[in-house]
Motif scaffolding. Structure first.
Motif, PDB file in Angstrom:
ATOM      1  N   THR A  35     -95.792  46.566  31.616  1.00  0.00           N
ATOM      2  CA  THR A  35     -94.785  46.785  32.653  1.00  0.00           C
ATOM      3  C   THR A  35     -94.627  48.267  32.950  1.00  0.00           C
ATOM      4  OG1 THR A  35     -92.970  46.657  31.026  1.00  0.00           O
ATOM      5  CG2 THR A  35     -93.500  44.649  32.262  1.00  0.00           C
TER       6      THR A  35
ATOM      7  N   SER B  91    -105.179  39.555  34.860  1.00  0.00           N
ATOM      8  CA  SER B  91    -105.179  38.455  35.817  1.00  0.00           C
ATOM      9  C   SER B  91    -103.993  38.536  36.772  1.00  0.00           C
ATOM     10  CB  SER B  91    -105.150  37.112  35.092  1.00  0.00           C
ATOM     11  OG  SER B  91    -103.874  36.876  34.532  1.00  0.00           O
ATOM     12  N   GLU B  92    -104.198  37.996  37.966  1.00  0.00           N
ATOM     13  CA  GLU B  92    -103.115  37.934  38.958  1.00  0.00           C
ATOM     14  C   GLU B  92    -101.947  37.131  38.427  1.00  0.00           C
ATOM     15  OE1 GLU B  92    -103.510  37.060  43.227  1.00  0.00           O
ATOM     16  OE2 GLU B  92    -105.626  37.596  42.957  1.00  0.00           O
ATOM     17  N   ALA B  93    -102.233  36.046  37.714  1.00  0.00           N
ATOM     18  CA  ALA B  93    -101.170  35.194  37.178  1.00  0.00           C
ATOM     19  C   ALA B  93    -100.280  35.978  36.210  1.00  0.00           C
ATOM     20  CB  ALA B  93    -101.765  33.984  36.485  1.00  0.00           C
ATOM     21  N   TYR B  94    -100.906  36.767  35.333  1.00  0.00           N
ATOM     22  CA  TYR B  94    -100.132  37.562  34.364  1.00  0.00           C
ATOM     23  C   TYR B  94     -99.320  38.646  35.069  1.00  0.00           C
ATOM     24  CZ  TYR B  94     -98.962  40.510  30.410  1.00  0.00           C
ATOM     25  OH  TYR B  94     -98.276  41.262  29.483  1.00  0.00           O
TER      26      TYR B  94
ATOM     27  N   SER C  49     -98.282  38.606  38.164  1.00  0.00           N
ATOM     28  CA  SER C  49     -97.231  37.940  38.915  1.00  0.00           C
ATOM     29  C   SER C  49     -96.047  37.589  38.012  1.00  0.00           C
ATOM     30  CB  SER C  49     -97.792  36.680  39.569  1.00  0.00           C
ATOM     31  OG  SER C  49     -96.855  36.151  40.464  1.00  0.00           O
ATOM     32  N   GLU C  50     -96.336  37.144  36.804  1.00  0.00           N
ATOM     33  CA  GLU C  50     -95.281  36.823  35.831  1.00  0.00           C
ATOM     34  C   GLU C  50     -94.488  38.081  35.464  1.00  0.00           C
ATOM     35  OE1 GLU C  50     -95.209  35.604  31.144  1.00  0.00           O
ATOM     36  OE2 GLU C  50     -96.759  34.689  32.391  1.00  0.00           O
ATOM     37  N   GLN C  51     -95.204  39.181  35.229  1.00  0.00           N
ATOM     38  CA  GLN C  51     -94.531  40.439  34.885  1.00  0.00           C
ATOM     39  C   GLN C  51     -93.695  40.963  36.051  1.00  0.00           C
ATOM     40  OE1 GLN C  51     -94.565  41.630  31.647  1.00  0.00           O
ATOM     41  NE2 GLN C  51     -95.534  39.625  31.463  1.00  0.00           N
TER      42      GLN C  51
ATOM     43  N   ARG D 261     -92.317  39.151  38.388  1.00  0.00           N
ATOM     44  CA  ARG D 261     -91.136  38.279  38.502  1.00  0.00           C
ATOM     45  C   ARG D 261     -90.049  38.724  37.517  1.00  0.00           C
ATOM     46  NH1 ARG D 261     -93.265  33.710  37.053  1.00  0.00           N
ATOM     47  NH2 ARG D 261     -94.397  33.538  39.003  1.00  0.00           N
ATOM     48  N   LEU D 262     -90.442  39.032  36.289  1.00  0.00           N
ATOM     49  CA  LEU D 262     -89.506  39.514  35.278  1.00  0.00           C
ATOM     50  C   LEU D 262     -88.855  40.826  35.728  1.00  0.00           C
ATOM     51  CD1 LEU D 262     -88.301  39.619  32.350  1.00  0.00           C
ATOM     52  CD2 LEU D 262     -90.398  40.821  31.712  1.00  0.00           C
TER      53      LEU D 262
ATOM     54  N   ASP E 161     -86.387  40.297  38.572  1.00  0.00           N
ATOM     55  CA  ASP E 161     -85.115  39.763  38.073  1.00  0.00           C
ATOM     56  C   ASP E 161     -84.236  40.863  37.475  1.00  0.00           C
ATOM     57  OD1 ASP E 161     -85.877  37.218  38.834  1.00  0.00           O
ATOM     58  OD2 ASP E 161     -86.422  36.569  36.804  1.00  0.00           O
TER      59      ASP E 161
ATOM     60  N   LYS F 113     -98.053  39.164  48.087  1.00  0.00           N
ATOM     61  CA  LYS F 113     -96.809  39.576  47.443  1.00  0.00           C
ATOM     62  C   LYS F 113     -96.927  41.085  47.209  1.00  0.00           C
ATOM     63  CE  LYS F 113     -93.945  38.059  43.609  1.00  0.00           C
ATOM     64  NZ  LYS F 113     -93.903  37.101  42.477  1.00  0.00           N
TER      65      LYS F 113
END
Length: 88
Positions: free
Chosen positions: A19, A43-46, A48-50, A52-53, A56, A73
């Motif tokens: 992060t 990865s894009e998925a990882y 994207s998860e970071q 999102r966190l 928030d 995004k």
């Protein structure tokens, strides 16, 4: 951003090496999730998860824009500096 108490703990837990690298990239320019993933070799998925966190926690701002293949995004840093107060 100045945080203390339980908010400081939440922010501190979120500030991993990944992060921090993402925030450093976003402090210079707006980037989409795919580009961040490519630059960091993740990865894009990882990513994207970071993101999102961090969204928030109000560390990044996210917008959606048209791209060559659908919606992108796009992220930008919402903070330039984070100060964690240990003792109030």
């Amino acid at each position: 951003m100045v945080v203390a108490g339980s908010e400081a703990l939440t922010i501190a837990e979120a500030l991993t090496a990944t992060t921090m690298k993402i925030l450093q990239l976003l402090s210079n320019e707006r980037l989409d999730v795919s580009t961040i993933g490519t630059r960091l070799g993740l990865s894009e998925a990882y990513i994207s998860e970071q993101i999102r966190l961090m969204e928030d926690l109000k560390l990044v701002n996210v917008t959606y824009e048209r791209g060559k293949r659908g919606i992108r995004k796009v992220c930008e840093a919402a903070v330039k500096k984070i100060t964690i107060v240990i003792k109030a």
